[in-house]
Enzyme design. Structure first.
Site, PDB file in Angstrom:
ATOM      1  N   ALA A   1      -2.054  -5.689   4.627  1.00 12.73           N
ATOM      2  CA  ALA A   1      -2.193  -5.845   6.140  1.00 12.73           C
ATOM      3  C   ALA A   1      -0.962  -6.130   6.749  1.00 12.73           C
ATOM      4  CB  ALA A   1      -3.239  -6.186   6.875  1.00 12.73           C
ATOM      5  N   ARG A   2      -0.727  -7.491   7.114  1.00  7.72           N
ATOM      6  CA  ARG A   2       0.479  -8.063   7.309  1.00  7.72           C
ATOM      7  C   ARG A   2       0.375  -9.524   6.845  1.00  7.72           C
ATOM      8  NH1 ARG A   2       2.122  -3.813   8.342  1.00  7.72           N
ATOM      9  NH2 ARG A   2       2.809  -2.791  10.166  1.00  7.72           N
TER      10      ARG A   2
ATOM     11  N   GLU B   1       8.856 -11.372   6.046  1.00 11.90           N
ATOM     12  CA  GLU B   1       9.485 -10.397   4.981  1.00 11.90           C
ATOM     13  C   GLU B   1      10.636  -9.490   5.723  1.00 11.90           C
ATOM     14  OE1 GLU B   1       5.972  -7.917   4.722  1.00 11.90           O
ATOM     15  OE2 GLU B   1       6.977  -6.252   5.613  1.00 11.90           O
TER      16      GLU B   1
ATOM     17  N   HIS C   1       6.287  -4.412   0.271  1.00 10.67           N
ATOM     18  CA  HIS C   1       5.795  -3.614   1.406  1.00 10.67           C
ATOM     19  C   HIS C   1       5.732  -2.166   1.090  1.00 10.67           C
ATOM     20  CE1 HIS C   1       4.694  -3.658   6.114  1.00 10.67           C
ATOM     21  NE2 HIS C   1       4.155  -2.684   5.517  1.00 10.67           N
TER      22      HIS C   1
ATOM     23  N   SER D   1       2.426   2.357   2.088  1.00  8.85           N
ATOM     24  CA  SER D   1       2.658   3.488   2.665  1.00  8.85           C
ATOM     25  C   SER D   1       3.396   4.438   2.010  1.00  8.85           C
ATOM     26  CB  SER D   1       2.725   3.810   4.264  1.00  8.85           C
ATOM     27  OG  SER D   1       4.050   3.305   4.484  1.00  8.85           O
TER      28      SER D   1
END
Ligand code: DGY
Length: 319
Positions: free
Chosen positions: A238-239, A268, A286, A289
């Site tokens: 998520a974060r 990040e 990350h 996606s």
């Protein structure tokens, strides 16, 4: 008909760049350097819209200083903590994001983090590449089995539900906490927990899938980790802000958390360097996606929103 003028703050995948060139009079960023707020404001001069990305500084100050010509900000991300929607609204700027198109890709990476961490994929890869693999033996790189375990999902939105769907196929039982309980057709066989604390108490595995907000920052802190079963496995796609790094690193060192798979980090692309020193972490830059078709679909989603807006129609994914 004249094409709308837009700023595209970062380099897009080729199929998206092609469609931008066809339909827009665009300033793009072929060098792909991350733009500062000043650069975004300056390059937006005379533009009708801005296509920005996660991490771009579209905060209240930037929104207040964007030229009057800018009427839409479309972010190439589902997360929009970098976009001050209220500040934009006060200037009459419409904001959109890219929900749904990345659910599957992100849920795939959540499974990669859960499975890859629990089965020591990163450590095993390092072991092999460094020439340490001399002989097979029955206890070589033993990991934690997923089947039959309880997976706690913190944030059972669209991505969380896709994680649940995948985890069921691994034989895991699904538990979740969400701001509100899901309807039976979405909840299926999952067990709802009214509090994060109750969820953590049963989370042999934990997948963090909630957005970053003032109420979720440092959700996973020392007190909550203490509630988890010993040797729990943690995945975060998520974060990074949802995790208290000091607390998770201490738990990874003590073994309270046996493994962690992390795709996102507070601050990040910098991350707490202590994560890199731990063998029991799987660390990804990350890429939740980052599948070919998903990154195209995210771009098309931004452009569909802009197309609708400039055609005088309602946007598809307003914030
Ligand atoms: C998102 O869309 O929010 C993903 O984290 C990629 O930036």
């Amino acid at each position: 008909m004249t094409k709308p003028k837009i700023l595209v703050t970062r380099l897009m995948p080729p199929n998206v760049e092609k469609r931008i060139a066809r339909d827009y009079d665009a300033i793009t960023n072929p060098g792909d350097d991350k733009m500062t707020a000043e650069q975004i404001i300056e390059a937006s001069d005379g533009k009708d819209g801005v296509l920005c990305c996660g991490g771009d500084p579209m905060n209240a100050d930037t929104m207040s200083r964007l030229p009057d010509s800018v009427k839409i900000v479309s972010t190439y991300s589902v997360g929009f903590e970098h976009v001050d929607v209220e500040a934009a609204r006060s200037r009459g700027i419409v904001c959109t994001n890219t929900p749904d198109v990345l659910n599957d890709a992100t849920a795939d990476v959540a499974m990669l983090c859960l499975l890859g961490a629990a089965r020591r994929a990163s450590e095993a890869d390092r072991f092999l590449r460094s020439g340490q693999w001399k002989v097979w033996h029955s206890t070589l790189l033993l990991g934690v089995h997923l089947g039959g375990k309880r997976l706690g999902i913190y944030g059972m939105g669209r991505i969380g539900r896709c994680v649940a769907q995948r985890a069921r196929a691994f034989g895991m039982s699904i538990h979740y906490h969400n701001r509100s309980r899901l309807s039976p057709d979405l909840e299926l066989d999952a067990t709802y927990h009214e509090t994060p604390e109750s969820l953590l108490g049963v989370s042999d595995f934990l997948s963090i899938n909630a957005p970053s907000s003032s109420s979720t920052v440092k959700f996973l802190n020392a007190e909550r980790i203490a509630l988890m079963p010993d040797g729990a496995v943690v995945a975060n796609t998520a974060r990074g802000e949802l995790v208290d790094d000091d607390a998770l690193i201490a738990a990874l060192k003590s073994g309270k958390v046996s493994f962690a798979g992390l795709d996102v980090f507070a601050g990040e692309p910098k991350l707490d360097p202590r994560y890199c020193e731990l063998e029991n972490t799987l660390l990804l830059p990350h890429i939740g996606s980052a599948s070919d078709s998903t990154r195209d679909d995210m771009g098309f989603c931004c452009l569909n929103n802009m197309d609708a807006f400039f055609a005088g129609k309602p946007t598809l994914n307003p914030l």
